[in-house]
Design a protein around this motif. Structure first.
Motif, PDB file in Angstrom:
ATOM      1  N   ALA A  15      60.139   6.959   4.936  1.00  0.00           N
ATOM      2  CA  ALA A  15      60.277   7.540   6.276  1.00  0.00           C
ATOM      3  C   ALA A  15      60.060   9.045   6.237  1.00  0.00           C
ATOM      4  CB  ALA A  15      61.655   7.197   6.842  1.00  0.00           C
ATOM      5  N   GLN A  16      60.610   9.700   5.216  1.00  0.00           N
ATOM      6  CA  GLN A  16      60.417  11.144   5.076  1.00  0.00           C
ATOM      7  C   GLN A  16      58.951  11.486   4.837  1.00  0.00           C
ATOM      8  OE1 GLN A  16      63.014  12.338   1.902  1.00  0.00           O
ATOM      9  NE2 GLN A  16      64.836  12.445   3.223  1.00  0.00           N
ATOM     10  N   MET A  17      58.306  10.690   4.019  1.00  0.00           N
ATOM     11  CA  MET A  17      56.874  10.922   3.751  1.00  0.00           C
ATOM     12  C   MET A  17      56.047  10.740   5.022  1.00  0.00           C
ATOM     13  SD  MET A  17      56.384  11.866   0.656  1.00  0.00           S
ATOM     14  CE  MET A  17      54.706  11.497   0.283  1.00  0.00           C
ATOM     15  N   GLY A  18      56.410   9.750   5.828  1.00  0.00           N
ATOM     16  CA  GLY A  18      55.702   9.548   7.097  1.00  0.00           C
ATOM     17  C   GLY A  18      55.870  10.738   8.015  1.00  0.00           C
ATOM     18  N   THR A  19      57.078  11.309   8.070  1.00  0.00           N
ATOM     19  CA  THR A  19      57.330  12.488   8.893  1.00  0.00           C
ATOM     20  C   THR A  19      56.524  13.681   8.388  1.00  0.00           C
ATOM     21  OG1 THR A  19      59.572  11.695   9.326  1.00  0.00           O
ATOM     22  CG2 THR A  19      59.129  14.007   9.789  1.00  0.00           C
ATOM     23  N   VAL A  20      56.549  13.887   7.076  1.00  0.00           N
ATOM     24  CA  VAL A  20      55.794  14.998   6.481  1.00  0.00           C
ATOM     25  C   VAL A  20      54.300  14.815   6.730  1.00  0.00           C
ATOM     26  CG1 VAL A  20      55.154  16.068   4.288  1.00  0.00           C
ATOM     27  CG2 VAL A  20      57.546  15.549   4.765  1.00  0.00           C
ATOM     28  N   HIS A  21      53.810  13.587   6.594  1.00  0.00           N
ATOM     29  CA  HIS A  21      52.388  13.308   6.825  1.00  0.00           C
ATOM     30  C   HIS A  21      52.006  13.604   8.274  1.00  0.00           C
ATOM     31  CE1 HIS A  21      48.692  11.019   7.439  1.00  0.00           C
ATOM     32  NE2 HIS A  21      48.503  11.135   6.132  1.00  0.00           N
ATOM     33  N   GLY A  22      52.869  13.220   9.222  1.00  0.00           N
ATOM     34  CA  GLY A  22      52.601  13.504  10.634  1.00  0.00           C
ATOM     35  C   GLY A  22      52.557  14.995  10.918  1.00  0.00           C
ATOM     36  N   GLU A  23      53.503  15.748  10.329  1.00  0.00           N
ATOM     37  CA  GLU A  23      53.514  17.204  10.518  1.00  0.00           C
ATOM     38  C   GLU A  23      52.286  17.843   9.881  1.00  0.00           C
ATOM     39  OE1 GLU A  23      57.208  18.872   9.189  1.00  0.00           O
ATOM     40  OE2 GLU A  23      58.388  17.536  10.465  1.00  0.00           O
ATOM     41  N   LEU A  24      51.899  17.344   8.714  1.00  0.00           N
ATOM     42  CA  LEU A  24      50.707  17.864   8.042  1.00  0.00           C
ATOM     43  C   LEU A  24      49.458  17.607   8.881  1.00  0.00           C
ATOM     44  CD1 LEU A  24      49.603  19.224   5.490  1.00  0.00           C
ATOM     45  CD2 LEU A  24      49.323  16.945   4.513  1.00  0.00           C
ATOM     46  N   SER A  25      49.377  16.440   9.496  1.00  0.00           N
ATOM     47  CA  SER A  25      48.225  16.124  10.363  1.00  0.00           C
ATOM     48  C   SER A  25      48.173  17.071  11.551  1.00  0.00           C
ATOM     49  CB  SER A  25      48.310  14.679  10.853  1.00  0.00           C
ATOM     50  OG  SER A  25      48.214  13.794   9.777  1.00  0.00           O
ATOM     51  N   LYS A  26      49.326  17.343  12.163  1.00  0.00           N
ATOM     52  CA  LYS A  26      49.376  18.278  13.293  1.00  0.00           C
ATOM     53  C   LYS A  26      48.930  19.672  12.862  1.00  0.00           C
ATOM     54  CE  LYS A  26      53.116  16.019  15.832  1.00  0.00           C
ATOM     55  NZ  LYS A  26      54.526  16.148  16.257  1.00  0.00           N
ATOM     56  N   LEU A  27      49.409  20.115  11.695  1.00  0.00           N
ATOM     57  CA  LEU A  27      49.015  21.431  11.190  1.00  0.00           C
ATOM     58  C   LEU A  27      47.519  21.493  10.896  1.00  0.00           C
ATOM     59  CD1 LEU A  27      51.966  22.374   8.816  1.00  0.00           C
ATOM     60  CD2 LEU A  27      51.314  23.495  10.951  1.00  0.00           C
ATOM     61  N   MET A  28      46.974  20.416  10.340  1.00  0.00           N
ATOM     62  CA  MET A  28      45.536  20.394  10.051  1.00  0.00           C
ATOM     63  C   MET A  28      44.721  20.490  11.339  1.00  0.00           C
ATOM     64  SD  MET A  28      45.321  17.699   6.860  1.00  0.00           S
ATOM     65  CE  MET A  28      43.578  17.470   7.044  1.00  0.00           C
ATOM     66  N   LEU A  29      45.143  19.795  12.403  1.00  0.00           N
ATOM     67  CA  LEU A  29      44.442  19.890  13.684  1.00  0.00           C
ATOM     68  C   LEU A  29      44.517  21.305  14.241  1.00  0.00           C
ATOM     69  CD1 LEU A  29      45.437  16.540  15.454  1.00  0.00           C
ATOM     70  CD2 LEU A  29      43.183  17.214  14.617  1.00  0.00           C
ATOM     71  N   GLU A  30      45.661  21.933  14.128  1.00  0.00           N
ATOM     72  CA  GLU A  30      45.813  23.302  14.629  1.00  0.00           C
ATOM     73  C   GLU A  30      44.929  24.277  13.852  1.00  0.00           C
ATOM     74  OE1 GLU A  30      47.081  25.935  17.362  1.00  0.00           O
ATOM     75  OE2 GLU A  30      47.618  23.819  17.321  1.00  0.00           O
ATOM     76  N   VAL A  31      44.870  24.114  12.527  1.00  0.00           N
ATOM     77  CA  VAL A  31      44.011  24.967  11.706  1.00  0.00           C
ATOM     78  C   VAL A  31      42.550  24.746  12.078  1.00  0.00           C
ATOM     79  CG1 VAL A  31      43.176  25.322   9.338  1.00  0.00           C
ATOM     80  CG2 VAL A  31      45.625  25.227   9.798  1.00  0.00           C
TER      81      VAL A  31
END
Length: 126
Positions: A15-31
């Protein structure tokens, strides 16, 4: 540790990895958005520098030349205002388009990055 504890611990990590992966995806889109905006601004800045350089090399007309033009008019006639010249607006739009900017109502003022715009061309041909 028992098998049950290991399994619950693995689920919590998942579950933690899924949360981190979702946040990483959002950051990648913003970058990605920031990189694209940066590239567009670089292109626009380059275009504006070219325009500025071209205008400064062409030079400016001295202010006395407009006074001389007014003096050469016959009495009773007034000089033609810039707004009275037919087609000047069209020429300005055509100049903006050829400098690399959109003149259509969809993207007006944005830098053209992918070649010709059919909306702009149809507007110029009207």
């Amino acid at each position: 540790m028992e098998n049950k504890d290991i399994f619950t611990h693995m689920q919590a990590l998942d579950a933690q990895m899924g949360t981190v992966h979702g946040e990483l995806s959002k950051l990648m889109l913003e970058v990605k958005k920031l990189v694209e905006e940066n590239q567009q601004l670089r292109l626009e800045n380059e275009q504006l520098r070219k325009i500025l350089k071209r205008e400064t090399t062409e030079g400016r007309l001295p202010s006395s030349s407009s006074d001389q033009a007014d003096a050469s008019l016959p009495e009773g006639k007034e000089p033609i205002e810039a707004a009275d010249i037919v087609g000047e607006g069209y020429d300005n739009l055509a100049r903006l388009y050829h400098e690399g900017f959109h003149i259509c109502n969809v993207y007006y003022g944005h830098l053209r990055t992918e070649g010709d715009c059919l909306f702009c061309l149809s507007f110029l041909n009207k």
